[in-house]
Design a protein around this motif. Sequence first.
Motif, PDB file in Angstrom:
ATOM      1  N   LYS A 243      27.383  12.379  22.744  1.00  0.00           N
ATOM      2  CA  LYS A 243      27.633  11.841  21.403  1.00  0.00           C
ATOM      3  C   LYS A 243      26.437  11.982  20.465  1.00  0.00           C
ATOM      4  O   LYS A 243      26.431  11.417  19.373  1.00  0.00           O
ATOM      5  CB  LYS A 243      28.028  10.363  21.513  1.00  0.00           C
ATOM      6  CG  LYS A 243      29.319  10.135  22.275  1.00  0.00           C
ATOM      7  CD  LYS A 243      29.655   8.661  22.345  1.00  0.00           C
ATOM      8  CE  LYS A 243      30.953   8.424  23.132  1.00  0.00           C
ATOM      9  NZ  LYS A 243      31.291   6.969  23.239  1.00  0.00           N
ATOM     10  N   LEU A 244      25.415  12.729  20.883  1.00  0.00           N
ATOM     11  CA  LEU A 244      24.225  12.899  20.053  1.00  0.00           C
ATOM     12  C   LEU A 244      24.506  13.800  18.857  1.00  0.00           C
ATOM     13  O   LEU A 244      25.292  14.750  18.954  1.00  0.00           O
ATOM     14  CB  LEU A 244      23.086  13.507  20.871  1.00  0.00           C
ATOM     15  CG  LEU A 244      22.500  12.643  22.000  1.00  0.00           C
ATOM     16  CD1 LEU A 244      21.446  13.436  22.763  1.00  0.00           C
ATOM     17  CD2 LEU A 244      21.909  11.359  21.461  1.00  0.00           C
ATOM     18  N   SER A 245      23.836  13.499  17.751  1.00  0.00           N
ATOM     19  CA  SER A 245      23.935  14.361  16.570  1.00  0.00           C
ATOM     20  C   SER A 245      23.081  15.613  16.810  1.00  0.00           C
ATOM     21  O   SER A 245      22.364  15.714  17.809  1.00  0.00           O
ATOM     22  CB  SER A 245      23.431  13.620  15.334  1.00  0.00           C
ATOM     23  OG  SER A 245      22.051  13.318  15.468  1.00  0.00           O
ATOM     24  N   LYS A 246      23.134  16.565  15.882  1.00  0.00           N
ATOM     25  CA  LYS A 246      22.377  17.806  16.042  1.00  0.00           C
ATOM     26  C   LYS A 246      20.874  17.543  16.110  1.00  0.00           C
ATOM     27  O   LYS A 246      20.167  18.108  16.950  1.00  0.00           O
ATOM     28  CB  LYS A 246      22.683  18.768  14.888  1.00  0.00           C
ATOM     29  CG  LYS A 246      24.052  19.420  14.984  1.00  0.00           C
ATOM     30  CD  LYS A 246      24.219  20.456  13.883  1.00  0.00           C
ATOM     31  CE  LYS A 246      25.580  21.161  13.992  1.00  0.00           C
ATOM     32  NZ  LYS A 246      25.736  22.167  12.918  1.00  0.00           N
ATOM     33  N   SER A 247      20.388  16.681  15.211  1.00  0.00           N
ATOM     34  CA  SER A 247      18.945  16.392  15.207  1.00  0.00           C
ATOM     35  C   SER A 247      18.535  15.634  16.466  1.00  0.00           C
ATOM     36  O   SER A 247      17.469  15.899  17.044  1.00  0.00           O
ATOM     37  CB  SER A 247      18.577  15.576  13.966  1.00  0.00           C
ATOM     38  OG  SER A 247      19.299  14.351  13.946  1.00  0.00           O
ATOM     39  N   GLN A 248      19.379  14.693  16.910  1.00  0.00           N
ATOM     40  CA  GLN A 248      19.080  13.952  18.135  1.00  0.00           C
ATOM     41  C   GLN A 248      19.109  14.870  19.352  1.00  0.00           C
ATOM     42  O   GLN A 248      18.313  14.720  20.275  1.00  0.00           O
ATOM     43  CB  GLN A 248      20.085  12.810  18.324  1.00  0.00           C
ATOM     44  CG  GLN A 248      19.908  11.663  17.345  1.00  0.00           C
ATOM     45  CD  GLN A 248      21.008  10.629  17.484  1.00  0.00           C
ATOM     46  OE1 GLN A 248      22.162  10.956  17.770  1.00  0.00           O
ATOM     47  NE2 GLN A 248      20.644   9.370  17.293  1.00  0.00           N
ATOM     48  N   LEU A 249      20.046  15.839  19.319  1.00  0.00           N
ATOM     49  CA  LEU A 249      20.165  16.781  20.436  1.00  0.00           C
ATOM     50  C   LEU A 249      18.917  17.664  20.539  1.00  0.00           C
ATOM     51  O   LEU A 249      18.452  17.984  21.635  1.00  0.00           O
ATOM     52  CB  LEU A 249      21.413  17.646  20.244  1.00  0.00           C
ATOM     53  CG  LEU A 249      21.947  18.376  21.480  1.00  0.00           C
ATOM     54  CD1 LEU A 249      22.240  17.403  22.607  1.00  0.00           C
ATOM     55  CD2 LEU A 249      23.196  19.173  21.136  1.00  0.00           C
ATOM     56  N   LYS A 250      18.339  18.017  19.378  1.00  0.00           N
ATOM     57  CA  LYS A 250      17.110  18.806  19.373  1.00  0.00           C
ATOM     58  C   LYS A 250      15.963  18.015  20.015  1.00  0.00           C
ATOM     59  O   LYS A 250      15.187  18.544  20.813  1.00  0.00           O
ATOM     60  CB  LYS A 250      16.743  19.190  17.938  1.00  0.00           C
ATOM     61  CG  LYS A 250      17.590  20.311  17.353  1.00  0.00           C
ATOM     62  CD  LYS A 250      17.107  20.654  15.954  1.00  0.00           C
ATOM     63  CE  LYS A 250      17.961  21.763  15.341  1.00  0.00           C
ATOM     64  NZ  LYS A 250      17.515  22.082  13.964  1.00  0.00           N
ATOM     65  N   LYS A 251      15.881  16.723  19.657  1.00  0.00           N
ATOM     66  CA  LYS A 251      14.844  15.859  20.231  1.00  0.00           C
ATOM     67  C   LYS A 251      15.050  15.694  21.735  1.00  0.00           C
ATOM     68  O   LYS A 251      14.088  15.676  22.510  1.00  0.00           O
ATOM     69  CB  LYS A 251      14.855  14.494  19.547  1.00  0.00           C
ATOM     70  CG  LYS A 251      14.420  14.530  18.093  1.00  0.00           C
ATOM     71  CD  LYS A 251      14.471  13.155  17.475  1.00  0.00           C
ATOM     72  CE  LYS A 251      14.054  13.190  16.008  1.00  0.00           C
ATOM     73  NZ  LYS A 251      14.142  11.855  15.372  1.00  0.00           N
ATOM     74  N   TYR A 252      16.327  15.576  22.134  1.00  0.00           N
ATOM     75  CA  TYR A 252      16.653  15.425  23.556  1.00  0.00           C
ATOM     76  C   TYR A 252      16.210  16.672  24.342  1.00  0.00           C
ATOM     77  O   TYR A 252      15.583  16.565  25.398  1.00  0.00           O
ATOM     78  CB  TYR A 252      18.151  15.195  23.704  1.00  0.00           C
ATOM     79  CG  TYR A 252      18.659  15.236  25.131  1.00  0.00           C
ATOM     80  CD1 TYR A 252      18.361  14.218  26.027  1.00  0.00           C
ATOM     81  CD2 TYR A 252      19.433  16.307  25.573  1.00  0.00           C
ATOM     82  CE1 TYR A 252      18.820  14.262  27.338  1.00  0.00           C
ATOM     83  CE2 TYR A 252      19.897  16.355  26.880  1.00  0.00           C
ATOM     84  CZ  TYR A 252      19.586  15.328  27.751  1.00  0.00           C
ATOM     85  OH  TYR A 252      20.041  15.374  29.045  1.00  0.00           O
ATOM     86  N   ARG A 253      16.511  17.835  23.806  1.00  0.00           N
ATOM     87  CA  ARG A 253      16.130  19.084  24.478  1.00  0.00           C
ATOM     88  C   ARG A 253      14.606  19.245  24.517  1.00  0.00           C
ATOM     89  O   ARG A 253      14.044  19.740  25.494  1.00  0.00           O
ATOM     90  CB  ARG A 253      16.771  20.273  23.764  1.00  0.00           C
ATOM     91  CG  ARG A 253      18.277  20.378  24.009  1.00  0.00           C
ATOM     92  CD  ARG A 253      18.911  21.403  23.111  1.00  0.00           C
ATOM     93  NE  ARG A 253      20.344  21.518  23.356  1.00  0.00           N
ATOM     94  CZ  ARG A 253      21.204  22.101  22.522  1.00  0.00           C
ATOM     95  NH1 ARG A 253      20.747  22.625  21.373  1.00  0.00           N
ATOM     96  NH2 ARG A 253      22.491  22.157  22.809  1.00  0.00           N
TER      97      ARG A 253
ATOM     98  N   ASN B  95      18.996  15.271  35.092  1.00  0.00           N
ATOM     99  CA  ASN B  95      18.772  15.060  33.663  1.00  0.00           C
ATOM    100  C   ASN B  95      19.447  13.765  33.209  1.00  0.00           C
ATOM    101  O   ASN B  95      20.544  13.448  33.649  1.00  0.00           O
ATOM    102  CB  ASN B  95      19.344  16.231  32.854  1.00  0.00           C
ATOM    103  CG  ASN B  95      18.632  17.530  33.169  1.00  0.00           C
ATOM    104  OD1 ASN B  95      17.433  17.540  33.425  1.00  0.00           O
ATOM    105  ND2 ASN B  95      19.375  18.627  33.158  1.00  0.00           N
ATOM    106  N   PRO B  96      18.798  12.997  32.328  1.00  0.00           N
ATOM    107  CA  PRO B  96      19.382  11.744  31.865  1.00  0.00           C
ATOM    108  C   PRO B  96      20.677  11.960  31.080  1.00  0.00           C
ATOM    109  O   PRO B  96      20.802  12.927  30.322  1.00  0.00           O
ATOM    110  CB  PRO B  96      18.293  11.146  30.970  1.00  0.00           C
ATOM    111  CG  PRO B  96      17.414  12.287  30.597  1.00  0.00           C
ATOM    112  CD  PRO B  96      17.475  13.258  31.724  1.00  0.00           C
ATOM    113  N   LEU B  97      21.647  11.045  31.297  1.00  0.00           N
ATOM    114  CA  LEU B  97      22.915  11.120  30.579  1.00  0.00           C
ATOM    115  C   LEU B  97      22.871  10.350  29.263  1.00  0.00           C
ATOM    116  O   LEU B  97      23.794  10.434  28.463  1.00  0.00           O
ATOM    117  CB  LEU B  97      24.037  10.563  31.460  1.00  0.00           C
ATOM    118  CG  LEU B  97      24.331  11.352  32.747  1.00  0.00           C
ATOM    119  CD1 LEU B  97      25.359  10.617  33.590  1.00  0.00           C
ATOM    120  CD2 LEU B  97      24.811  12.753  32.422  1.00  0.00           C
ATOM    121  N   PHE B  98      21.762   9.576  29.065  1.00  0.00           N
ATOM    122  CA  PHE B  98      21.596   8.802  27.836  1.00  0.00           C
ATOM    123  C   PHE B  98      20.248   9.145  27.209  1.00  0.00           C
ATOM    124  O   PHE B  98      19.271   9.425  27.912  1.00  0.00           O
ATOM    125  CB  PHE B  98      21.650   7.299  28.128  1.00  0.00           C
ATOM    126  CG  PHE B  98      23.008   6.812  28.565  1.00  0.00           C
ATOM    127  CD1 PHE B  98      23.892   6.261  27.655  1.00  0.00           C
ATOM    128  CD2 PHE B  98      23.402   6.917  29.890  1.00  0.00           C
ATOM    129  CE1 PHE B  98      25.139   5.817  28.054  1.00  0.00           C
ATOM    130  CE2 PHE B  98      24.639   6.480  30.303  1.00  0.00           C
ATOM    131  CZ  PHE B  98      25.521   5.925  29.386  1.00  0.00           C
TER     132      PHE B  98
END
Length: 337
Positions: free
Chosen positions: A70-80, A59-62
């Motif tokens: 360091k991702l925000s909650k919304s960014q973390l949702k997009k990442y998942r 899985n990508p680390l960035f």
Amino acid sequence: MNVSSDKTQEKMENSSETCNKKDELIEACETNLKTREYYQEKYQKLNEEEIKLHDDDGNPLFFNGVEVSKLSKSQLKKYRRMLKFEAVKKDKRAKERLKTKKRKHEAKLNNLDLGPTRKQLKRSRMANSSCKTSVVLDLSFDGLMIPKDLGKVIKQVLRVYTENRRSSTPMQLHITSFEGKAKAEMEKHNGYQHWDLNFHQTSYLDIFPREKLIYLTSESENIITTLEEDKVYIIGGLVDHNSHKGICYKKALEQGIQHGQLPIGEYFHMKHRKVFTINQVFEILLRVIEGKSFKEAFESTLPKRINIQPNKVDNEVHTNDGDAIEESESDNDDATS
């Protein structure tokens, strides 16, 4: 005696020069060798110190240039969501290919038309079309939209191009005020410069005679019942969520050009404003050019979720199928009717 001495001295000088050249050559070779060894050592260190881009599970680390930790909650949702999509992407693509293959096989057995082939599309160009009616997509409103809405406009433009490209009688399609933010957004789509489409940085007023221009707007009191070949129909490129109501109508009045709306009110009753997306309006025009009536064009183009009811007079012959769902405002285009 003097001659022999001179020759001996000359030979010694030549020998000395040869030795010097050999020394220079050896020194140059040693320098090159040291340089090569230096860069080899440096490259090896870079490989050893290379930034780790993936974890042990692959899985990508960035994500979008930001460390996952360091991702925000919304960014973390997009990442998942991205991880989930990547996990099923290959399987999904394989299923799509099988589905396409099956559809082609069934169409061949039942003599069904799957639309134009690549060869037919190459021949079906605006220059060869029997239709000479022009349509302009006015992209002069890019300063009134947030990037997200501007992106929606460009996506609708892509749909317009696709519909026109696949038509047997493509209309003469123009994009005006193609500069600034709108052009920057379009440049995300590689190869658009080669599309069968006319791009203009200037306004439609600088391209077409003023008396031939008709701006399509739902606020106009003029009802368009037929499409004229020598006219140029303008569709406003704006996704505004009703925050700039009537802007295209006002623009037409200020510029002193004709304006009109499509005759949906002649056939259907709508519970909300007669505002459709850019590609919906274009497709209605295209279907009429291809030979359908306006009523047939509305029925085949507008999605069932749009709440349209046949007028009382028309309802004596045709009944509604009951699908009445309010149209989403996410893609509304205030510039169309």
